[in-house]
Design a protein around this motif. Structure first.
Motif, PDB file in Angstrom:
ATOM      1  N   UNK A 189       0.845  -1.194   0.000  1.00 25.65           N
ATOM      2  CA  UNK A 189       0.000   0.000   0.000  1.00 25.65           C
ATOM      3  C   UNK A 189       0.877   1.241   0.000  1.00 25.65           C
ATOM      4  N   UNK A 190       0.274   2.353  -0.353  1.00 23.44           N
ATOM      5  CA  UNK A 190       1.007   3.624  -0.291  1.00 23.44           C
ATOM      6  C   UNK A 190       1.473   3.897   1.135  1.00 23.44           C
ATOM      7  N   UNK A 191       0.613   3.603   2.102  1.00 23.96           N
ATOM      8  CA  UNK A 191       0.943   3.875   3.496  1.00 23.96           C
ATOM      9  C   UNK A 191       2.149   3.049   3.951  1.00 23.96           C
ATOM     10  N   UNK A 192       2.222   1.778   3.527  1.00 22.38           N
ATOM     11  CA  UNK A 192       3.346   0.933   3.907  1.00 22.38           C
ATOM     12  C   UNK A 192       4.639   1.431   3.274  1.00 22.38           C
ATOM     13  N   UNK A 193       4.571   1.865   2.034  1.00 20.02           N
ATOM     14  CA  UNK A 193       5.758   2.417   1.379  1.00 20.02           C
ATOM     15  C   UNK A 193       6.232   3.671   2.108  1.00 20.02           C
ATOM     16  N   UNK A 194       5.311   4.545   2.446  1.00 17.25           N
ATOM     17  CA  UNK A 194       5.670   5.797   3.132  1.00 17.25           C
ATOM     18  C   UNK A 194       6.309   5.506   4.487  1.00 17.25           C
ATOM     19  N   UNK A 195       5.689   4.650   5.287  1.00 14.92           N
ATOM     20  CA  UNK A 195       6.232   4.378   6.624  1.00 14.92           C
ATOM     21  C   UNK A 195       7.592   3.697   6.530  1.00 14.92           C
ATOM     22  N   UNK A 196       7.765   2.809   5.563  1.00 14.11           N
ATOM     23  CA  UNK A 196       9.045   2.120   5.388  1.00 14.11           C
ATOM     24  C   UNK A 196      10.142   3.106   5.013  1.00 14.11           C
ATOM     25  N   UNK A 197       9.878   3.949   4.035  1.00 13.80           N
ATOM     26  CA  UNK A 197      10.906   4.876   3.565  1.00 13.80           C
ATOM     27  C   UNK A 197      11.233   5.915   4.635  1.00 13.80           C
ATOM     28  N   UNK A 198      10.255   6.335   5.404  1.00 15.52           N
ATOM     29  CA  UNK A 198      10.541   7.281   6.494  1.00 15.52           C
ATOM     30  C   UNK A 198      11.508   6.672   7.510  1.00 15.52           C
ATOM     31  N   UNK A 199      11.312   5.403   7.845  1.00 13.51           N
ATOM     32  CA  UNK A 199      12.230   4.734   8.771  1.00 13.51           C
ATOM     33  C   UNK A 199      13.616   4.622   8.159  1.00 13.51           C
ATOM     34  N   UNK A 200      13.682   4.248   6.892  1.00 14.36           N
ATOM     35  CA  UNK A 200      14.965   4.133   6.204  1.00 14.36           C
ATOM     36  C   UNK A 200      15.707   5.469   6.208  1.00 14.36           C
ATOM     37  N   UNK A 201      15.003   6.530   5.823  1.00 16.41           N
ATOM     38  CA  UNK A 201      15.634   7.855   5.751  1.00 16.41           C
ATOM     39  C   UNK A 201      16.130   8.308   7.120  1.00 16.41           C
ATOM     40  N   UNK A 202      15.300   8.103   8.146  1.00 16.40           N
ATOM     41  CA  UNK A 202      15.681   8.541   9.491  1.00 16.40           C
ATOM     42  C   UNK A 202      16.915   7.791   9.988  1.00 16.40           C
ATOM     43  N   UNK A 203      16.978   6.486   9.748  1.00 14.66           N
ATOM     44  CA  UNK A 203      18.097   5.708  10.284  1.00 14.66           C
ATOM     45  C   UNK A 203      19.350   5.818   9.422  1.00 14.66           C
TER      46      UNK A 203
END
Length: 341
Positions: A189-203
């Motif tokens: 889903x769009x929401x899963x992609x967004x939450x995943x990439x936000x975690x990746x970017x932050x870490x």
């Protein structure tokens, strides 16, 4: 010895019948040559001593095992492999899992997480487990990643674990992980992609020191859907996620055709590739970095790395297992602990 962190790394036993004990011993033997960070192995010290005798005989090496507490590991590491007891016996022979395998492997993981939470260790590094052995014992998680997320929850909300495979040449993240391809399509889903990439970017910023991460987002379908002629998910699922991410200040490029994302020139244009399903991400990195890729779990309140390979029952106890991926996992965990913000 390296002084990468004030505390040692907690290394799990993994499947006792597999190569986890072997590569642990092989890594410890190279501690001075590679200036490895101090670590201790969580498990049955009598079992580890038996395996060390086998590996030592094969290598012609004198391997000392020292039963210690976590607080004694750093002082012990230079002269002996520190082993912290988990109170679960392991009796499996190389290549032959037995009734103690699952309990020994799981106890080691639980204690490693507990040790990091209590401040005894700086990070968790996990040796390979045999999921089929765990499943027969009632294990209900798809893999290490999901089990660690539940341990991290401590009875509260379960954090979203993100699986990254990292090497100096390539870092990849699958949005959907240990599920069938059919299930991956239903989960995406769009929401899963967004939450995943936000975690990746932050870490990537907090753990890897990349001030402004460049993230490449793959398409799902061949040629990223060819403007809808080969599939619509790029337009209806991935593009809306990219819009949200860019509006939030994340440098995300895509959706890109997965078949042209991983050649050398393309890899120079991003810091991490986020792909839609497991094999889309893992085939490229296992092709370019099979021996030294590291599995990193993002999104947890502690650092966790792991070698990117399995238990290799066929060579357990032979001293032929390559410790390169475990060594890379230990080095990366130490680096991430030192960079933690």
């Amino acid at each position: 010895m390296a002084d990468h962190a004030a505390k040692p790394l907690a290394l799990t036993l993994g499947e006792p019948a597999g190569i986890g004990p072997d590569i642990t011993i092989a890594a410890w033997l190279r501690r001075r040559e590679l200036n490895l960070p101090a670590f201790y192995l969580l498990g049955d010290d009598a079992f580890v001593a038996r395996r060390a005798k086998v590996i030592g005989k094969a290598l012609g090496a004198d391997i000392r095992i020292a039963p210690v507490s976590a607080s004694e590991a750093v002082a012990t590491f230079a002269e002996a492999l520190p082993v912290v007891a988990t109170r679960e016996r392991a009796t499996a022979e190389p290549g032959k899992p037995d009734a103690t395998s699952a309990t020994a492997a799981l106890a080691s993981i639980r204690q490693a997480v507990d040790d990091v939470r209590k401040g005894h260790a700086s990070a968790v590094v996990t040796n390979p487990i045999a999921k089929s052995v765990l499943y027969r014992a009632g294990f209900r998680h798809p893999g290490h990643t999901e089990f660690l997320a539940e341990l991290a929850a401590e009875g509260g909300p379960v954090p979203q674990p993100v699986m990254m495979l990292w090497s100096p040449r390539l870092a990849v993240v699958p949005v959907t992980i240990h599920v069938s391809l059919r299930e991956a399509l239903s989960q995406l889903t769009s929401e899963l992609i967004v939450s995943t990439v936000r975690i990746v970017a932050a870490e990537l910023t907090s753990r890897f020191g990349i001030a402004r991460p460049r993230i490449a987002i793959s398409g799902l379908n061949p040629h990223a859907g060819e403007d809808g002629s080969l599939g619509h998910e790029e337009q209806t699922v991935i593009a809306p996620a990219l819009k949200v991410l860019r509006n939030g200040g994340i440098e995300a490029k895509g959706p890109l055709p997965a078949d042209t994302m991983f050649h050398e020139a393309a890899r120079n244009l991003y810091d991490c590739a986020v792909c839609m399903y497991h094999d889309q991400a893992l085939i490229p990195i296992k092709t370019v970095a099979f021996d030294d890729a590291v599995n990193v779990t993002l999104g947890l309140p502690f650092i966790r790395t792991s070698p990117d390979h399995g238990t290799a029952f066929d060579i357990a106890g032979t001293a032929r297992a390559n410790p390169a991926s475990l060594i890379a996992a230990l080095q990366l965990a130490s680096r991430m602990a030192a960079a933690k913000t």
